[in-house]
Design a protein around this motif. Structure first.
Motif, PDB file in Angstrom:
ATOM      1  N   GLN A  27      60.730  38.078 -81.035  1.00 54.80           N
ATOM      2  CA  GLN A  27      60.073  37.348 -79.942  1.00 54.80           C
ATOM      3  C   GLN A  27      58.666  36.881 -80.356  1.00 54.80           C
ATOM      4  O   GLN A  27      58.186  35.856 -79.887  1.00 54.80           O
ATOM      5  N   ARG A  28      58.025  37.637 -81.244  1.00 51.85           N
ATOM      6  CA  ARG A  28      56.667  37.261 -81.673  1.00 51.85           C
ATOM      7  C   ARG A  28      56.631  35.856 -82.297  1.00 51.85           C
ATOM      8  O   ARG A  28      55.958  34.979 -81.767  1.00 51.85           O
ATOM      9  N   PRO A  29      57.365  35.606 -83.408  1.00 51.64           N
ATOM     10  CA  PRO A  29      57.304  34.238 -83.949  1.00 51.64           C
ATOM     11  C   PRO A  29      57.911  33.199 -83.020  1.00 51.64           C
ATOM     12  O   PRO A  29      57.510  32.036 -83.058  1.00 51.64           O
ATOM     13  N   ARG A  30      58.837  33.604 -82.149  1.00 52.34           N
ATOM     14  CA  ARG A  30      59.388  32.626 -81.199  1.00 52.34           C
ATOM     15  C   ARG A  30      58.273  32.162 -80.259  1.00 52.34           C
ATOM     16  O   ARG A  30      58.189  30.987 -79.924  1.00 52.34           O
ATOM     17  N   VAL A  90      46.639  37.762 -80.592  1.00 47.68           N
ATOM     18  CA  VAL A  90      46.706  39.138 -80.069  1.00 47.68           C
ATOM     19  C   VAL A  90      47.630  39.156 -78.843  1.00 47.68           C
ATOM     20  O   VAL A  90      48.525  40.001 -78.723  1.00 47.68           O
ATOM     21  N   ASP A  91      47.435  38.195 -77.949  1.00 45.04           N
ATOM     22  CA  ASP A  91      48.260  38.123 -76.741  1.00 45.04           C
ATOM     23  C   ASP A  91      49.744  38.020 -77.093  1.00 45.04           C
ATOM     24  O   ASP A  91      50.569  38.756 -76.546  1.00 45.04           O
ATOM     25  N   TYR A  92      50.057  37.097 -77.999  1.00 44.36           N
ATOM     26  CA  TYR A  92      51.475  36.879 -78.309  1.00 44.36           C
ATOM     27  C   TYR A  92      52.089  38.033 -79.101  1.00 44.36           C
ATOM     28  O   TYR A  92      53.264  38.336 -78.929  1.00 44.36           O
ATOM     29  N   MET A  93      51.296  38.669 -79.968  1.00 40.44           N
ATOM     30  CA  MET A  93      51.854  39.779 -80.756  1.00 40.44           C
ATOM     31  C   MET A  93      52.092  41.012 -79.876  1.00 40.44           C
ATOM     32  O   MET A  93      52.954  41.833 -80.126  1.00 40.44           O
ATOM     33  N   PHE A  94      51.287  41.142 -78.816  1.00 44.77           N
ATOM     34  CA  PHE A  94      51.356  42.301 -77.926  1.00 44.77           C
ATOM     35  C   PHE A  94      52.409  42.119 -76.826  1.00 44.77           C
ATOM     36  O   PHE A  94      53.035  43.080 -76.364  1.00 44.77           O
ATOM     37  N   TRP A  95      52.612  40.846 -76.409  1.00 45.33           N
ATOM     38  CA  TRP A  95      53.408  40.570 -75.219  1.00 45.33           C
ATOM     39  C   TRP A  95      54.829  41.174 -75.215  1.00 45.33           C
ATOM     40  O   TRP A  95      55.263  41.725 -74.185  1.00 45.33           O
ATOM     41  N   PRO A  96      55.608  41.091 -76.311  1.00 45.42           N
ATOM     42  CA  PRO A  96      57.005  41.561 -76.228  1.00 45.42           C
ATOM     43  C   PRO A  96      57.150  42.954 -75.624  1.00 45.42           C
ATOM     44  O   PRO A  96      58.094  43.230 -74.894  1.00 45.42           O
ATOM     45  N   TRP A  97      56.176  43.861 -75.869  1.00 44.27           N
ATOM     46  CA  TRP A  97      56.289  45.224 -75.340  1.00 44.27           C
ATOM     47  C   TRP A  97      55.787  45.292 -73.908  1.00 44.27           C
ATOM     48  O   TRP A  97      56.233  46.121 -73.129  1.00 44.27           O
ATOM     49  N   ALA A  98      54.863  44.388 -73.559  1.00 42.16           N
ATOM     50  CA  ALA A  98      54.407  44.328 -72.165  1.00 42.16           C
ATOM     51  C   ALA A  98      55.576  43.847 -71.296  1.00 42.16           C
ATOM     52  O   ALA A  98      55.799  44.369 -70.203  1.00 42.16           O
ATOM     53  N   GLU A  99      56.322  42.879 -71.806  1.00 42.08           N
ATOM     54  CA  GLU A  99      57.476  42.361 -71.060  1.00 42.08           C
ATOM     55  C   GLU A  99      58.499  43.480 -70.813  1.00 42.08           C
ATOM     56  O   GLU A  99      59.137  43.539 -69.775  1.00 42.08           O
ATOM     57  N   ARG A 100      58.613  44.387 -71.778  1.00 43.39           N
ATOM     58  CA  ARG A 100      59.595  45.470 -71.668  1.00 43.39           C
ATOM     59  C   ARG A 100      59.052  46.697 -70.925  1.00 43.39           C
ATOM     60  O   ARG A 100      59.807  47.613 -70.632  1.00 43.39           O
TER      61      ARG A 100
END
Ligand SMILES: N[C@@H](CCC(=O)N[C@@H](CS)C(=O)NCC(=O)O)C(=O)O
Length: 361
Positions: A152-155, A288-298
């Motif tokens: 999800q990060r590179p996406r 930072v926002d995009y690299m962190f987001w996938p786990w915030a979403e989960r």
């Protein structure tokens, strides 16, 4: 039996084995790259090569076929077909194959190139081997998996920067053999850019940010950039705390587990409070926002895991909770967002081995 007769039987046996092996390997995987030049109007030529029923004239061993997918236009046409063939050198059992065809015209449309990639199931369908879908020249390819947070990060980066790309989703429970040539451990994500392969979600994201200058995701100030990179390194402990709680078999989190979950979040909570902005990037998300987001979403899936016990309440991480709301509004985030219910189904599958069909989630 004389020694000579035994020797010749042995030689015959070895020869037969080699021949069987040769035919088995030879028909398993093959790739056609054909250039066809027909003395007719380009449109007629295109219609000929884009219609698989005509392939029966070019390859008479095909006995039946069905088109399962098609897309494209007159210059670039793609389709997938499932066909049955009786190979001329081994006509006794039918082979079942899936092929991805790509027909591409040159700029002045005087020549057409046909690329085809086949997955052949031999011995009446008993043994199959998959082949990578055809690559599109000039387009980045991301090997991914819809529910993988690392992919999800590179996406997110690709979406945030508006970079065109194609996705090849990898079945991680039954990895296709060909994928190990792309990623030695068969993990996702991996990026293919004109023959160059990059693996690791952070490296791919940095590579994209360096190569595509639009919407830069790091600060232009080297000192601030360094700080942003250091923050990204602090995501790993958040991820391990998250999984060590989520993937164990207990229903309720102990105080110790809650603090293990919260402690690595503190540097991020403090950073947002210092910044006073909506995002780590200020008024718009950065790396930072995009690299962190996938786990915030989960993270909301933890509520389901702990049967309604909300571990990450607003009072514990007020800035991060506000940040989460703002991130959900971001275009890149919302385009590929999955609900906590969907993520929970994926986690249930991992924790309790509940059956799951990713395609119908
Ligand atoms: N450090 C890697 C982690 C990638 C990763 O673990 N991907 C998982 C899917 S989310 C995977 O491919 N798992 C399959 C496996 O480990 O065999 C990255 O940041 O890209």
């Amino acid at each position: 039996m004389t020694r000579i007769r035994w020797q010749s039987r042995k030689t015959f046996g070895i020869l037969l084995g080699v021949l069987i092996l040769y035919f088995t390997i030879r028909v398993r995987k093959y790739e056609h790259k054909t250039s066809v030049s027909l003395n007719v109007h380009p449109n007629e030529a295109w219609e000929f090569v884009a219609d698989f029923s005509n392939m029966k004239y070019l390859n008479p061993t095909i006995t039946d076929f069905v088109i399962t997918e098609e897309s494209g236009n007159y210059k670039h046409w793609k389709y997938t077909t499932e066909y049955v063939e009786k190979l001329s050198h081994w006509p006794y059992l039918p082979n079942y194959s899936t092929a991805h065809f790509e027909i591409k015209a040159t700029t002045n449309m005087d020549k057409y190139f046909i690329n085809s990639y086949h997955r052949t199931c031999m011995f009446n369908g008993l043994y199959c081997r998959s082949v990578e879908p055809p690559r599109t020249e000039g387009i980045l390819r991301l090997y991914s998996m819809e529910y993988c947070p690392y992919a999800q990060r590179p996406r997110l980066v690709l979406k945030a920067k508006g970079i065109p790309f194609e996705t090849v989703n990898i079945n991680l429970t039954e990895k296709p053999e060909w994928y190990f040539k792309i990623h030695p451990e068969g993990k996702v994500p991996a990026l293919l850019d004109n023959g160059k392969i990059t693996i690791e979600s952070l490296d791919i994201s940095d590579y994209l940010d360096e190569k595509y200058p639009q919407n830069p995701l790091y600060s232009s100030d080297p000192k601030i950039k360094q700080h942003e990179k250091e923050l990204i390194q602090k995501i790993a402990p958040v991820v391990s705390g998250f999984y060590s709680f989520l993937l164990n078999n207990q229903e309720h989190a102990t105080e110790e587990q809650i603090s293990e979950l919260l402690a690595p979040l503190q540097p991020f909570e403090e950073e947002l409070s210092k910044k006073g902005g909506k995002f780590f990037g200020g008024d718009k998300p950065n790396m930072v926002d995009y690299m962190f987001w996938p786990w915030a979403e989960r993270s909301e899936a933890t509520v389901r895991k702990s049967k309604g016990q909300n571990l990450l309440t607003d009072d514990k991480i007020p800035n991060l909770q506000k940040w989460k709301k703002a991130m959900k509004e971001d275009r890149a985030v919302s385009e590929i967002y999955h609900s906590p219910e969907e993520h929970w189904k994926v986690f249930e599958y991992r924790i309790y081995k509940t059956p799951l069909d990713y395609d119908t989630l």
